[in-house]
Scaffold this motif. Sequence first.
Motif, mmCIF file in Angstrom:
data_model
loop_
_atom_site.group_PDB
_atom_site.id
_atom_site.type_symbol
_atom_site.label_atom_id
_atom_site.label_comp_id
_atom_site.label_asym_id
_atom_site.label_seq_id
_atom_site.Cartn_x
_atom_site.Cartn_y
_atom_site.Cartn_z
ATOM 1 N N ALA A 42 0.831 -1.203 0.000
ATOM 2 C CA ALA A 42 0.000 0.000 0.000
ATOM 3 C C ALA A 42 0.866 1.254 0.000
ATOM 4 O O ALA A 42 0.574 2.230 -0.704
ATOM 5 N N GLU A 43 1.950 1.226 0.784
ATOM 6 C CA GLU A 43 2.856 2.381 0.829
ATOM 7 C C GLU A 43 3.515 2.606 -0.522
ATOM 8 O O GLU A 43 3.597 3.746 -1.007
ATOM 9 N N ALA A 44 4.003 1.523 -1.131
ATOM 10 C CA ALA A 44 4.663 1.662 -2.434
ATOM 11 C C ALA A 44 3.685 2.178 -3.482
ATOM 12 O O ALA A 44 4.025 3.063 -4.284
ATOM 13 N N GLU A 45 2.470 1.630 -3.493
ATOM 14 C CA GLU A 45 1.465 2.086 -4.452
ATOM 15 C C GLU A 45 1.128 3.560 -4.237
ATOM 16 O O GLU A 45 0.984 4.332 -5.189
ATOM 17 N N PHE A 46 1.019 3.962 -2.977
ATOM 18 C CA PHE A 46 0.699 5.363 -2.672
ATOM 19 C C PHE A 46 1.824 6.288 -3.121
ATOM 20 O O PHE A 46 1.571 7.357 -3.687
ATOM 21 N N MET A 47 3.073 5.899 -2.861
ATOM 22 C CA MET A 47 4.202 6.743 -3.237
ATOM 23 C C MET A 47 4.336 6.855 -4.754
ATOM 24 O O MET A 47 4.862 7.838 -5.268
ATOM 25 N N LEU A 48 3.841 5.850 -5.471
ATOM 26 C CA LEU A 48 3.927 5.879 -6.929
ATOM 27 C C LEU A 48 2.743 6.598 -7.575
ATOM 28 O O LEU A 48 2.889 7.231 -8.622
ATOM 29 N N GLY A 49 1.566 6.497 -6.935
ATOM 30 C CA GLY A 49 0.392 7.060 -7.602
ATOM 31 C C GLY A 49 -0.620 7.741 -6.719
ATOM 32 O O GLY A 49 -1.696 8.112 -7.188
ATOM 33 N N GLY A 50 -0.322 7.875 -5.430
ATOM 34 C CA GLY A 50 -1.286 8.499 -4.530
ATOM 35 C C GLY A 50 -2.368 7.527 -4.096
ATOM 36 O O GLY A 50 -2.163 6.311 -4.108
ATOM 37 N N SER A 51 -3.521 8.053 -3.725
ATOM 38 C CA SER A 51 -4.618 7.214 -3.210
ATOM 39 C C SER A 51 -5.327 6.509 -4.354
ATOM 40 O O SER A 51 -6.487 6.789 -4.681
ATOM 41 N N THR A 52 -4.631 5.587 -4.960
ATOM 42 C CA THR A 52 -5.181 4.837 -6.086
ATOM 43 C C THR A 52 -5.977 3.645 -5.595
ATOM 44 O O THR A 52 -5.942 3.284 -4.421
ATOM 45 N N THR A 53 -6.694 3.031 -6.503
ATOM 46 C CA THR A 53 -7.444 1.819 -6.173
ATOM 47 C C THR A 53 -6.502 0.729 -5.682
ATOM 48 O O THR A 53 -6.812 -0.004 -4.743
ATOM 49 N N ALA A 54 -5.320 0.629 -6.298
ATOM 50 C CA ALA A 54 -4.346 -0.392 -5.904
ATOM 51 C C ALA A 54 -3.884 -0.189 -4.468
ATOM 52 O O ALA A 54 -3.755 -1.150 -3.704
ATOM 53 N N ALA A 55 -3.632 1.062 -4.085
ATOM 54 C CA ALA A 55 -3.191 1.358 -2.718
ATOM 55 C C ALA A 55 -4.292 1.033 -1.714
ATOM 56 O O ALA A 55 -4.047 0.427 -0.667
ATOM 57 N N LEU A 56 -5.517 1.426 -2.035
ATOM 58 C CA LEU A 56 -6.637 1.168 -1.127
ATOM 59 C C LEU A 56 -6.949 -0.318 -1.041
ATOM 60 O O LEU A 56 -7.288 -0.831 0.031
ATOM 61 N N ASN A 57 -6.846 -1.035 -2.151
ATOM 62 C CA ASN A 57 -7.097 -2.479 -2.134
ATOM 63 C C ASN A 57 -6.115 -3.193 -1.220
ATOM 64 O O ASN A 57 -6.475 -4.149 -0.522
ATOM 65 N N ALA A 58 -4.852 -2.750 -1.229
ATOM 66 C CA ALA A 58 -3.835 -3.376 -0.376
ATOM 67 C C ALA A 58 -4.158 -3.172 1.098
ATOM 68 O O ALA A 58 -4.045 -4.093 1.910
ATOM 69 N N ILE A 59 -4.575 -1.957 1.452
ATOM 70 C CA ILE A 59 -4.947 -1.683 2.846
ATOM 71 C C ILE A 59 -6.173 -2.490 3.238
ATOM 72 O O ILE A 59 -6.248 -3.068 4.326
ATOM 73 N N ASN A 60 -7.140 -2.555 2.328
ATOM 74 C CA ASN A 60 -8.390 -3.235 2.657
ATOM 75 C C ASN A 60 -8.233 -4.741 2.805
ATOM 76 O O ASN A 60 -9.098 -5.399 3.392
ATOM 77 N N LYS A 61 -7.129 -5.293 2.287
ATOM 78 C CA LYS A 61 -6.882 -6.723 2.474
ATOM 79 C C LYS A 61 -6.762 -7.077 3.953
ATOM 80 O O LYS A 61 -7.154 -8.155 4.380
ATOM 81 N N ILE A 62 -6.183 -6.169 4.746
ATOM 82 C CA ILE A 62 -6.026 -6.462 6.168
ATOM 83 C C ILE A 62 -7.088 -5.754 7.013
ATOM 84 O O ILE A 62 -7.028 -5.783 8.236
ATOM 85 N N ARG A 63 -8.036 -5.111 6.325
ATOM 86 C CA ARG A 63 -9.158 -4.481 7.026
ATOM 87 C C ARG A 63 -10.473 -5.169 6.689
ATOM 88 O O ARG A 63 -11.556 -4.579 6.787
ATOM 89 N N SER A 64 -10.389 -6.424 6.288
ATOM 90 C CA SER A 64 -11.609 -7.137 5.923
ATOM 91 C C SER A 64 -12.572 -7.176 7.110
ATOM 92 O O SER A 64 -12.164 -7.138 8.274
ATOM 93 N N VAL A 65 -13.859 -7.273 6.802
ATOM 94 C CA VAL A 65 -14.875 -7.299 7.849
ATOM 95 C C VAL A 65 -14.648 -8.466 8.803
ATOM 96 O O VAL A 65 -14.772 -8.332 10.021
ATOM 97 N N GLU A 66 -14.291 -9.630 8.231
ATOM 98 C CA GLU A 66 -14.079 -10.813 9.076
ATOM 99 C C GLU A 66 -12.906 -10.611 10.034
ATOM 100 O O GLU A 66 -12.959 -11.033 11.186
ATOM 101 N N ARG A 67 -11.878 -9.941 9.567
ATOM 102 C CA ARG A 67 -10.656 -9.779 10.362
ATOM 103 C C ARG A 67 -10.762 -8.636 11.371
ATOM 104 O O ARG A 67 -10.234 -8.728 12.480
ATOM 105 N N THR A 68 -11.437 -7.555 10.992
ATOM 106 C CA THR A 68 -11.437 -6.363 11.848
ATOM 107 C C THR A 68 -12.819 -5.896 12.278
ATOM 108 O O THR A 68 -12.930 -5.138 13.238
ATOM 109 N N GLY A 69 -13.870 -6.302 11.551
ATOM 110 C CA GLY A 69 -15.201 -5.803 11.860
ATOM 111 C C GLY A 69 -15.458 -4.447 11.247
ATOM 112 O O GLY A 69 -16.519 -3.843 11.452
#
Length: 398
Positions: free
Chosen positions: A369-396
């Motif tokens: 997520a950090e690498a994607e953000f540094m390359l392109g800002g708040s892109t879909t790729a950066a947000l998707n990477a963060i959301n992988k560890i923020r799944s509803v099952e894992r975090t609520g």
Amino acid sequence: VNSCTNCTEEDANGAHRLDNSSKTEAAVGLGLNGLDAGVVGGGALIILRGIDQDVCVRETIAAGWLSAVYNYGVDNASVRNLWLSGYASVKNANFLIDALETSSVSAEVKANARAQALFYRALFYFDLTTVYGDIPYWRDALDIEKVSLLGKTSASIIQEDMIADLDEAIKSGNLATVRWNQNKSRPTVWAARMLKAQYHIWLKQWDKARTELIEVTYNSPHILNADYADMYRQGKELNNEIIFGREYLAGVQDNKKFEQSHFNSASENANTKTAMSQTGVFTRTASLTVRKSFANTYNINDKRKKYNVWDSHKLTNGTVVVFNFIYIPKLMRAKLPISDPLMQTADIIGTSSEPSRVFVLSDAWLLLAEAEFMLGGSTTAALNAINKIRSVERTGLT
């Protein structure tokens, strides 16, 4: 008085190196075991990785913990010990790599051992260069007299060399492609890619870091724990999320690791000490705690909060006590948290089998997520990477 004519004439290095008569597969294995023993673990790992949200608390900071409050100096135990142990490990890696060149073991064993040794040496130099910057650097089996004459080499030069070594290890095909917990806790190709990505991030080579992290996150066999707590749950110590770590044996004395944390007896009162006793937490004068500012960032619906924030407890008599510090249940090898104990039986002091997790898959997603953000800002790729560890099952969280 006893005397010995040749007591000081033996070759200490020769006694431990793999000469032509002892270069067996078993000896190579012992050499790799020695390198694994040099991996930084325990509380030193937290200090080394610079986790600002956790802090060691005590009224007077012990010399060994001064680095936890960013008070560094040559007399600081953490600074001195990491330097000494890091260079001892570099020396051992250099000797093993050198000895393998003339070893009589099979080509397959030799190639596999070289790839692992390159990983270990790169890991040791990563710790040294990111903490100390420009440092003495050598890659050969030099004797101590020659090493003592070395000057400093630019950290960036060392890091580029280590990236090249890791690239060799990865492309050699000699590192296992299975998970760490399937490989007898030896480094795998995924561990090498993860370390290489960290070097690239340190050097702000974001595109190269992304390339490695995509391999680790999308193509490795490691699996995020759907239940965040399974990373720390008793019986699941060697879980599928660990990319590389340092393993410990259950019941072995002096496994002084941060996962088996304790509470600050000098700063708690009678009731709060009773709370610790009832849940099986052991006592010392210093402990790892969460900063209040960080604890307050947890969303009320975040399932991870109860494993990271413990600031009060209801005693068996119904009294609710509030601690003077905010403790971290997931790092306490006791029957915590109360609502979902990670431990059914508290670990005996100093004998935890919980591994030190050097690289885990959730870290890889965050770095991506950090690498994607540094390359392109708040892109879909950066947000998707963060959301992988923020799944509803894992975090609520949504």
